[in-house]
Motif scaffolding. Sequence first.
Motif, mmCIF file in Angstrom:
data_model
loop_
_atom_site.group_PDB
_atom_site.id
_atom_site.type_symbol
_atom_site.label_atom_id
_atom_site.label_comp_id
_atom_site.label_asym_id
_atom_site.label_seq_id
_atom_site.Cartn_x
_atom_site.Cartn_y
_atom_site.Cartn_z
ATOM 1 N N VAL A 4 0.820 -1.208 0.000
ATOM 2 C CA VAL A 4 0.000 0.000 0.000
ATOM 3 C C VAL A 4 0.858 1.264 0.000
ATOM 4 C CG1 VAL A 4 -1.889 -1.149 1.191
ATOM 5 C CG2 VAL A 4 -0.169 0.003 2.533
ATOM 6 N N HIS A 5 0.315 2.317 -0.570
ATOM 7 C CA HIS A 5 0.949 3.629 -0.461
ATOM 8 C C HIS A 5 -0.100 4.630 -0.020
ATOM 9 C CE1 HIS A 5 3.121 7.298 -1.039
ATOM 10 N NE2 HIS A 5 2.139 7.735 -1.804
ATOM 11 N N ILE A 11 -4.127 5.917 8.045
ATOM 12 C CA ILE A 11 -4.982 5.294 7.025
ATOM 13 C C ILE A 11 -4.669 3.799 6.958
ATOM 14 C CG2 ILE A 11 -5.503 5.154 4.563
ATOM 15 C CD1 ILE A 11 -5.051 8.192 4.411
ATOM 16 N N ASN A 12 -3.380 3.449 6.945
ATOM 17 C CA ASN A 12 -2.995 2.031 6.926
ATOM 18 C C ASN A 12 -3.532 1.311 8.153
ATOM 19 O OD1 ASN A 12 -1.565 2.772 4.683
ATOM 20 N ND2 ASN A 12 0.309 1.749 5.294
ATOM 21 N N MET A 28 0.777 -5.068 5.946
ATOM 22 C CA MET A 28 0.923 -3.886 5.098
ATOM 23 C C MET A 28 2.227 -3.185 5.447
ATOM 24 S SD MET A 28 -2.869 -2.254 4.991
ATOM 25 C CE MET A 28 -4.325 -3.271 4.833
ATOM 26 N N PRO A 29 3.271 -3.394 4.641
ATOM 27 C CA PRO A 29 4.556 -2.742 4.940
ATOM 28 C C PRO A 29 4.424 -1.222 4.945
ATOM 29 C CG PRO A 29 4.763 -4.329 3.139
ATOM 30 C CD PRO A 29 3.303 -4.181 3.427
ATOM 31 N N TRP A 30 5.182 -0.561 5.825
ATOM 32 C CA TRP A 30 5.170 0.900 5.929
ATOM 33 C C TRP A 30 6.568 1.404 5.621
ATOM 34 C CZ3 TRP A 30 2.064 4.756 5.743
ATOM 35 C CH2 TRP A 30 2.451 6.017 6.201
ATOM 36 N N LEU A 31 6.738 2.196 4.556
ATOM 37 C CA LEU A 31 8.056 2.636 4.108
ATOM 38 C C LEU A 31 8.320 4.121 4.273
ATOM 39 C CD1 LEU A 31 8.323 0.658 0.775
ATOM 40 C CD2 LEU A 31 9.384 0.105 2.939
ATOM 41 N N LEU A 32 7.287 4.897 4.522
ATOM 42 C CA LEU A 32 7.459 6.350 4.553
ATOM 43 C C LEU A 32 8.528 6.779 5.544
ATOM 44 C CD1 LEU A 32 5.743 7.997 2.632
ATOM 45 C CD2 LEU A 32 4.455 8.822 4.568
ATOM 46 N N PHE A 62 -1.910 -4.445 -4.650
ATOM 47 C CA PHE A 62 -1.250 -3.143 -4.704
ATOM 48 C C PHE A 62 -2.341 -2.089 -4.555
ATOM 49 C CE2 PHE A 62 1.508 -5.963 -7.039
ATOM 50 C CZ PHE A 62 2.779 -5.594 -6.630
ATOM 51 N N ASP A 63 -2.147 -1.179 -3.621
ATOM 52 C CA ASP A 63 -3.168 -0.207 -3.276
ATOM 53 C C ASP A 63 -2.496 1.139 -3.062
ATOM 54 O OD1 ASP A 63 -5.359 1.131 -2.141
ATOM 55 O OD2 ASP A 63 -5.025 0.244 -0.171
ATOM 56 N N GLY A 64 -3.032 2.192 -3.661
ATOM 57 C CA GLY A 64 -2.417 3.505 -3.475
ATOM 58 C C GLY A 64 -3.411 4.642 -3.491
ATOM 59 N N PHE A 65 -3.171 5.594 -2.595
ATOM 60 C CA PHE A 65 -3.909 6.851 -2.583
ATOM 61 C C PHE A 65 -2.953 7.933 -3.040
ATOM 62 C CE2 PHE A 65 -6.626 4.852 0.683
ATOM 63 C CZ PHE A 65 -7.862 5.205 0.184
ATOM 64 N N GLY A 66 -3.411 8.816 -3.890
ATOM 65 C CA GLY A 66 -2.585 9.930 -4.323
ATOM 66 C C GLY A 66 -3.194 11.251 -3.885
ATOM 67 N N ALA A 67 -2.697 12.313 -4.496
ATOM 68 C CA ALA A 67 -3.180 13.652 -4.149
ATOM 69 C C ALA A 67 -4.666 13.770 -4.477
ATOM 70 C CB ALA A 67 -2.382 14.691 -4.914
ATOM 71 N N GLY A 68 -5.358 14.507 -3.669
ATOM 72 C CA GLY A 68 -6.791 14.692 -3.901
ATOM 73 C C GLY A 68 -7.537 13.394 -3.650
#
Length: 83
Positions: A4-5, A11-12, A28-32, A62-68
């Motif tokens: 996930v991103h 959120i995660n 859910m790995p966390w990389l930030l 694979f799951d991702g949230f972006g801007a907006g």
Amino acid sequence: MAIVHHANYKINQLLEKQLQKVGVSIPMPWLLSEFGNVSAASNMIAFLRKLSNLAPGDHVLFDGFGAGTYYDVLAVELGGTGS
């Protein structure tokens, strides 16, 4: 496994908690904290770091949230070496 991103760790945590309520446990790995926000590259970095733990036939989300309100999801089953 879920890759996930989200730029927000909460959120995660919320996603994990909601899935656990229905009996689904997905790491859910966390990389930030290690790489910063590398946007779309986060999913691939996390996937490559977990690849040695995966086997043919495993499923990866694979799951991702972006801007907006941008959001994307891709589910794959890892293939085998064939015969």
